[in-house]
Design an enzyme around this catalytic site. Structure first.
Site, PDB file in Angstrom:
ATOM      1  N   SER A  19     -21.711 -27.872   3.279  1.00 38.02           N
ATOM      2  CA  SER A  19     -21.913 -28.962   2.323  1.00 38.02           C
ATOM      3  C   SER A  19     -22.026 -30.312   3.010  1.00 38.02           C
ATOM      4  O   SER A  19     -22.435 -31.285   2.388  1.00 38.02           O
ATOM      5  CB  SER A  19     -20.711 -29.039   1.379  1.00 38.02           C
ATOM      6  OG  SER A  19     -20.590 -27.881   0.615  1.00 38.02           O
ATOM      7  N   ASN A  61     -24.372 -34.351  -1.422  1.00 41.14           N
ATOM      8  CA  ASN A  61     -22.937 -34.651  -1.412  1.00 41.14           C
ATOM      9  C   ASN A  61     -22.626 -36.080  -0.979  1.00 41.14           C
ATOM     10  O   ASN A  61     -21.563 -36.604  -1.295  1.00 41.14           O
ATOM     11  CB  ASN A  61     -22.193 -33.633  -0.544  1.00 41.14           C
ATOM     12  CG  ASN A  61     -22.073 -32.324  -1.289  1.00 41.14           C
ATOM     13  OD1 ASN A  61     -21.836 -32.311  -2.495  1.00 41.14           O
ATOM     14  ND2 ASN A  61     -22.274 -31.217  -0.592  1.00 41.14           N
ATOM     15  N   GLU A  89     -31.281 -27.664  -0.337  1.00 40.45           N
ATOM     16  CA  GLU A  89     -31.426 -28.829   0.544  1.00 40.45           C
ATOM     17  C   GLU A  89     -31.494 -28.268   1.971  1.00 40.45           C
ATOM     18  O   GLU A  89     -30.600 -27.524   2.384  1.00 40.45           O
ATOM     19  CB  GLU A  89     -30.165 -29.683   0.358  1.00 40.45           C
ATOM     20  CG  GLU A  89     -30.129 -30.990   1.060  1.00 40.45           C
ATOM     21  CD  GLU A  89     -28.843 -31.770   0.698  1.00 40.45           C
ATOM     22  OE1 GLU A  89     -27.766 -31.170   0.514  1.00 40.45           O
ATOM     23  OE2 GLU A  89     -28.941 -32.996   0.630  1.00 40.45           O
TER      24      GLU A  89
HETATM   25  N1  CAA Z   1     -25.526 -15.766 -12.901  1.00 38.52           N
HETATM   26  C1  CAA Z   1     -26.392 -15.582 -13.916  1.00 38.52           C
HETATM   27  N2  CAA Z   1     -26.446 -16.390 -14.980  1.00 38.52           N
HETATM   28  C2  CAA Z   1     -25.579 -17.427 -15.026  1.00 38.52           C
HETATM   29  C3  CAA Z   1     -24.642 -17.680 -13.996  1.00 38.52           C
HETATM   30  C4  CAA Z   1     -24.635 -16.801 -12.892  1.00 38.52           C
HETATM   31  N3  CAA Z   1     -23.806 -16.946 -11.861  1.00 38.52           N
HETATM   32  N4  CAA Z   1     -23.925 -18.789 -14.327  1.00 38.52           N
HETATM   33  C5  CAA Z   1     -24.403 -19.221 -15.503  1.00 38.52           C
HETATM   34  N5  CAA Z   1     -25.402 -18.399 -15.920  1.00 38.52           N
HETATM   35  C6  CAA Z   1     -26.233 -18.543 -17.114  1.00 38.52           C
HETATM   36  C7  CAA Z   1     -25.520 -18.110 -18.387  1.00 38.52           C
HETATM   37  O1  CAA Z   1     -25.715 -16.741 -18.647  1.00 38.52           O
HETATM   38  C8  CAA Z   1     -26.199 -18.976 -19.444  1.00 38.52           C
HETATM   39  O2  CAA Z   1     -27.448 -18.432 -19.803  1.00 38.52           O
HETATM   40  P1  CAA Z   1     -28.055 -18.702 -21.278  1.00 38.52           P
HETATM   41  O3  CAA Z   1     -28.082 -20.171 -21.482  1.00 38.52           O
HETATM   42  O4  CAA Z   1     -29.433 -18.103 -21.210  1.00 38.52           O
HETATM   43  O5  CAA Z   1     -27.120 -17.996 -22.203  1.00 38.52           O
HETATM   44  C9  CAA Z   1     -26.506 -20.263 -18.686  1.00 38.52           C
HETATM   45  O6  CAA Z   1     -26.503 -19.938 -17.297  1.00 38.52           O
HETATM   46  C10 CAA Z   1     -25.478 -21.312 -18.975  1.00 38.52           C
HETATM   47  O7  CAA Z   1     -24.195 -20.778 -18.651  1.00 38.52           O
HETATM   48  P2  CAA Z   1     -22.905 -20.900 -19.565  1.00 38.52           P
HETATM   49  O8  CAA Z   1     -23.279 -20.868 -21.030  1.00 38.52           O
HETATM   50  O9  CAA Z   1     -21.901 -19.920 -19.069  1.00 38.52           O
HETATM   51  O10 CAA Z   1     -22.249 -22.279 -19.224  1.00 38.52           O
HETATM   52  P3  CAA Z   1     -22.915 -23.690 -19.076  1.00 38.52           P
HETATM   53  O11 CAA Z   1     -23.898 -23.954 -20.159  1.00 38.52           O
HETATM   54  O12 CAA Z   1     -21.805 -24.650 -18.861  1.00 38.52           O
HETATM   55  O13 CAA Z   1     -23.726 -23.580 -17.701  1.00 38.52           O
HETATM   56  C11 CAA Z   1     -23.670 -24.110 -15.438  1.00 38.52           C
HETATM   57  C12 CAA Z   1     -23.080 -23.257 -16.526  1.00 38.52           C
HETATM   58  C13 CAA Z   1     -25.100 -23.645 -15.144  1.00 38.52           C
HETATM   59  C14 CAA Z   1     -22.821 -23.904 -14.205  1.00 38.52           C
HETATM   60  C15 CAA Z   1     -23.693 -25.602 -15.898  1.00 38.52           C
HETATM   61  O14 CAA Z   1     -22.427 -25.966 -16.403  1.00 38.52           O
HETATM   62  C16 CAA Z   1     -24.049 -26.567 -14.809  1.00 38.52           C
HETATM   63  O15 CAA Z   1     -25.214 -26.746 -14.474  1.00 38.52           O
HETATM   64  N6  CAA Z   1     -23.027 -27.227 -14.232  1.00 38.52           N
HETATM   65  C17 CAA Z   1     -23.214 -28.152 -13.122  1.00 38.52           C
HETATM   66  C18 CAA Z   1     -23.440 -27.363 -11.860  1.00 38.52           C
HETATM   67  C19 CAA Z   1     -23.699 -28.266 -10.675  1.00 38.52           C
HETATM   68  O16 CAA Z   1     -23.816 -29.470 -10.753  1.00 38.52           O
HETATM   69  N7  CAA Z   1     -23.768 -27.616  -9.506  1.00 38.52           N
HETATM   70  C20 CAA Z   1     -23.947 -28.308  -8.272  1.00 38.52           C
HETATM   71  C21 CAA Z   1     -22.596 -28.621  -7.692  1.00 38.52           C
HETATM   72  S1  CAA Z   1     -22.735 -29.480  -6.149  1.00 38.52           S
HETATM   73  C22 CAA Z   1     -23.076 -28.285  -5.035  1.00 38.52           C
HETATM   74  O17 CAA Z   1     -23.186 -27.120  -5.330  1.00 38.52           O
HETATM   75  C23 CAA Z   1     -23.179 -28.724  -3.620  1.00 38.52           C
HETATM   76  C24 CAA Z   1     -21.923 -28.698  -2.828  1.00 38.52           C
HETATM   77  O18 CAA Z   1     -22.052 -28.598  -1.582  1.00 38.52           O
HETATM   78  C25 CAA Z   1     -20.581 -28.869  -3.381  1.00 38.52           C
HETATM   79  P1  NAD Z   2     -15.082 -19.659  -1.056  1.00 36.41           P
HETATM   80  O1  NAD Z   2     -13.705 -20.094  -0.702  1.00 36.41           O
HETATM   81  O2  NAD Z   2     -15.389 -19.244  -2.449  1.00 36.41           O
HETATM   82  O3  NAD Z   2     -15.553 -18.453  -0.092  1.00 36.41           O
HETATM   83  C1  NAD Z   2     -15.464 -18.474   1.294  1.00 36.41           C
HETATM   84  C2  NAD Z   2     -15.373 -17.036   1.774  1.00 36.41           C
HETATM   85  O4  NAD Z   2     -15.497 -17.025   3.201  1.00 36.41           O
HETATM   86  C3  NAD Z   2     -14.038 -16.355   1.449  1.00 36.41           C
HETATM   87  O5  NAD Z   2     -14.282 -15.134   0.772  1.00 36.41           O
HETATM   88  C4  NAD Z   2     -13.377 -16.130   2.825  1.00 36.41           C
HETATM   89  O6  NAD Z   2     -12.652 -14.923   2.887  1.00 36.41           O
HETATM   90  C5  NAD Z   2     -14.612 -16.062   3.727  1.00 36.41           C
HETATM   91  N1  NAD Z   2     -14.337 -16.437   5.112  1.00 36.41           N
HETATM   92  C6  NAD Z   2     -13.661 -17.511   5.576  1.00 36.41           C
HETATM   93  N2  NAD Z   2     -13.667 -17.536   6.916  1.00 36.41           N
HETATM   94  C7  NAD Z   2     -14.383 -16.432   7.328  1.00 36.41           C
HETATM   95  C8  NAD Z   2     -14.772 -15.920   8.593  1.00 36.41           C
HETATM   96  N3  NAD Z   2     -14.424 -16.529   9.726  1.00 36.41           N
HETATM   97  N4  NAD Z   2     -15.508 -14.800   8.619  1.00 36.41           N
HETATM   98  C9  NAD Z   2     -15.874 -14.163   7.474  1.00 36.41           C
HETATM   99  N5  NAD Z   2     -15.542 -14.612   6.242  1.00 36.41           N
HETATM  100  C10 NAD Z   2     -14.816 -15.739   6.168  1.00 36.41           C
HETATM  101  O7  NAD Z   2     -16.025 -20.871  -0.609  1.00 36.41           O
HETATM  102  P2  NAD Z   2     -17.442 -21.288  -1.214  1.00 36.41           P
HETATM  103  O8  NAD Z   2     -17.214 -22.215  -2.361  1.00 36.41           O
HETATM  104  O9  NAD Z   2     -18.290 -20.078  -1.389  1.00 36.41           O
HETATM  105  O10 NAD Z   2     -18.001 -22.198  -0.019  1.00 36.41           O
HETATM  106  C11 NAD Z   2     -18.495 -21.604   1.173  1.00 36.41           C
HETATM  107  C12 NAD Z   2     -19.345 -22.608   1.935  1.00 36.41           C
HETATM  108  O11 NAD Z   2     -20.411 -23.081   1.091  1.00 36.41           O
HETATM  109  C13 NAD Z   2     -18.599 -23.867   2.411  1.00 36.41           C
HETATM  110  O12 NAD Z   2     -19.147 -24.285   3.632  1.00 36.41           O
HETATM  111  C14 NAD Z   2     -18.909 -24.865   1.303  1.00 36.41           C
HETATM  112  O13 NAD Z   2     -18.790 -26.200   1.709  1.00 36.41           O
HETATM  113  C15 NAD Z   2     -20.353 -24.488   0.967  1.00 36.41           C
HETATM  114  N6  NAD Z   2     -20.787 -24.856  -0.385  1.00 36.41           N
HETATM  115  C16 NAD Z   2     -19.919 -24.759  -1.433  1.00 36.41           C
HETATM  116  C17 NAD Z   2     -20.366 -25.097  -2.713  1.00 36.41           C
HETATM  117  C18 NAD Z   2     -19.456 -25.006  -3.892  1.00 36.41           C
HETATM  118  O14 NAD Z   2     -19.778 -25.567  -4.969  1.00 36.41           O
HETATM  119  N7  NAD Z   2     -18.319 -24.329  -3.821  1.00 36.41           N
HETATM  120  C19 NAD Z   2     -21.694 -25.520  -2.904  1.00 36.41           C
HETATM  121  C20 NAD Z   2     -22.555 -25.567  -1.792  1.00 36.41           C
HETATM  122  C21 NAD Z   2     -22.087 -25.245  -0.523  1.00 36.41           C
END
Ligand code: CAA
Ligand code: NAD
Length: 284
Positions: A120, A191, A153
């Site tokens: 991330s 991020n 990305e």
């Molecule tokens: N697999 C298959 N389908 C899924 C699913 C999955 N894992 N998760 C959700 N869905 C589907 C559901 O079946 C549902 O389908 P329908 O609308 O056709 O019924 C639809 O997606 C919506 O799901 P829900 O009704 O369960 O719930 P929701 O409306 O709240 O949607 C969500 C869930 C898609 C996660 C939505 O809440 C959302 O977009 N949230 C924001 C997610 C976001 O911003 N993600 C980025 C985070 S940042 C990142 O990832 C980077 C990082 O490094 C941290």
């Molecule tokens: P998570 O905690 O759900 O899963 C991580 C998994 O990695 C665990 O099952 C753990 O057992 C396994 N693991 C840890 N160290 C290991 C090793 N040395 N060898 C093999 N397996 C190992 O974490 P996550 O949310 O899936 O995030 C994983 C990566 O993806 C991180 O780098 C995170 O920053 C990135 N990421 C997370 C998100 C998010 O929304 N959670 C979104 C984008 C990217």
């Protein structure tokens, strides 16, 4: 997929399981590795449930769905990734742990294989420095949940080759994703912008400006986001949010990225979000 017949995914958590699913649905043979056997079992259930959701909505045929589920092999043995054309790493967000894994992988996988990280925020250039193939190391950053979110990305490290970039972009497009490209600076695009908002939501809660429910409703309804920032933080994992903020703070050297003490305290207390049943909210 001519170039990517076998795809390795390491880390079978929220992200790795979703990435493995995308690869299998796209037709690759997938090796999903986790050190934790329980995580592999959970991933197997979650891939099957998620594929079933697409099948029941008519977005995937029953046959393609069943084939995809069958094409994912689960393992805890790194040697099983030997034949991979690309390995996508999605383990814990720690530079040291990722570097150690990249160094080991570099020795095991074939010379032509690409090593991609779903990090991330961590420097791709530094991860690449743990290998002898820095031109074949790249950031491939999926959004959570990978089967649903439209973006990947791509981050080019200082030495990533054009060939590696082009192949990785083509793969992301085969997964049905839109690609944006970022230079290799802490937090990349998404991020860099998202985490300060989440951190500010924690400060808003910490300083007593409003309740968690009102902060989330304010941002969800007031700025048309699918989830409020505190709910989104729970969804991402508070441990991941804290790790990313620490990388931004150290890498960009600005106090504006100082993680909110309340976020730090929640992580110290093991309140890691939805995946642990409790974070800002209680899911039990
Ligand atoms: N697999 C298959 N389908 C899924 C699913 C999955 N894992 N998760 C959700 N869905 C589907 C559901 O079946 C549902 O389908 P329908 O609308 O056709 O019924 C639809 O997606 C919506 O799901 P829900 O009704 O369960 O719930 P929701 O409306 O709240 O949607 C969500 C869930 C898609 C996660 C939505 O809440 C959302 O977009 N949230 C924001 C997610 C976001 O911003 N993600 C980025 C985070 S940042 C990142 O990832 C980077 C990082 O490094 C941290
Ligand atoms: P998570 O905690 O759900 O899963 C991580 C998994 O990695 C665990 O099952 C753990 O057992 C396994 N693991 C840890 N160290 C290991 C090793 N040395 N060898 C093999 N397996 C190992 O974490 P996550 O949310 O899936 O995030 C994983 C990566 O993806 C991180 O780098 C995170 O920053 C990135 N990421 C997370 C998100 C998010 O929304 N959670 C979104 C984008 C990217």
């Amino acid at each position: 997929m001519a170039e990517f017949k076998v795809i390795g995914v390491i880390g079978a958590g929220q992200m790795g399981s979703g990435i493995a699913q995308l690869a299998a649905v796209a037709g690759a043979d997938v090796r999903l590795l986790d050190k934790d056997a329980e995580a592999l079992l959970t991933a197997k259930r979650s891939i099957s449930d998620s594929v079933q959701r697409f099948v029941s909505k008519g977005q995937l045929s029953k046959e393609v769905g069943a084939d995809a589920v069958a094409r994912v092999k689960y393992t805890s043995n790194l040697e099983d990734l030997q034949s991979a054309d690309i390995v996508i790493e999605a383990i814990v967000e720690s530079e040291d742990v990722k570097k150690k894994l990249f160094a080991e992988l570099d020795k095991i996988v074939k010379g032509s294989a690409i090593l991609a990280s779903n990090t991330s925020s961590i420097s791709i250039t530094r991860l690449a420095s743990a290998t002898k193939r820095p031109h074949q190391v790249i950031g491939m950053h999926f959004m959570n949940p990978p089967p649903i979110m439209k973006l990947v990305e791509i981050i080019r490290g200082a030495q990533t080759s054009d060939e590696t970039y082009n192949k990785t972009k083509t793969l992301a497009e085969r997964f049905g994703k839109t690609v944006v490209c970022s230079k290799d600076y802490s937090g990349f695009i998404v991020n860099r912008i998202l985490m300060p908002m989440i951190n500010e939501a924690f400060y808003t809660l910490y300083t007593g400006v409003a309740t968690k429910e009102d902060i989330d409703a304010g941002m969800k309804l007031g700025t048309n986001q699918p989830m409020g920032p505190l709910q989104l933080a729970d969804f991402i994992g508070l441990d991941i949010c804290l790790s990313i903020l620490k990388v931004l703070h150290a890498g960009l050297g600005d106090t504006k990225y100082t993680p909110c003490p309340l976020l730090v305290q929640y992580v110290d207390a093991g309140r890691l979000g939805k995946k642990r049943g409790v974070g800002v909210y209680d899911y039990t």
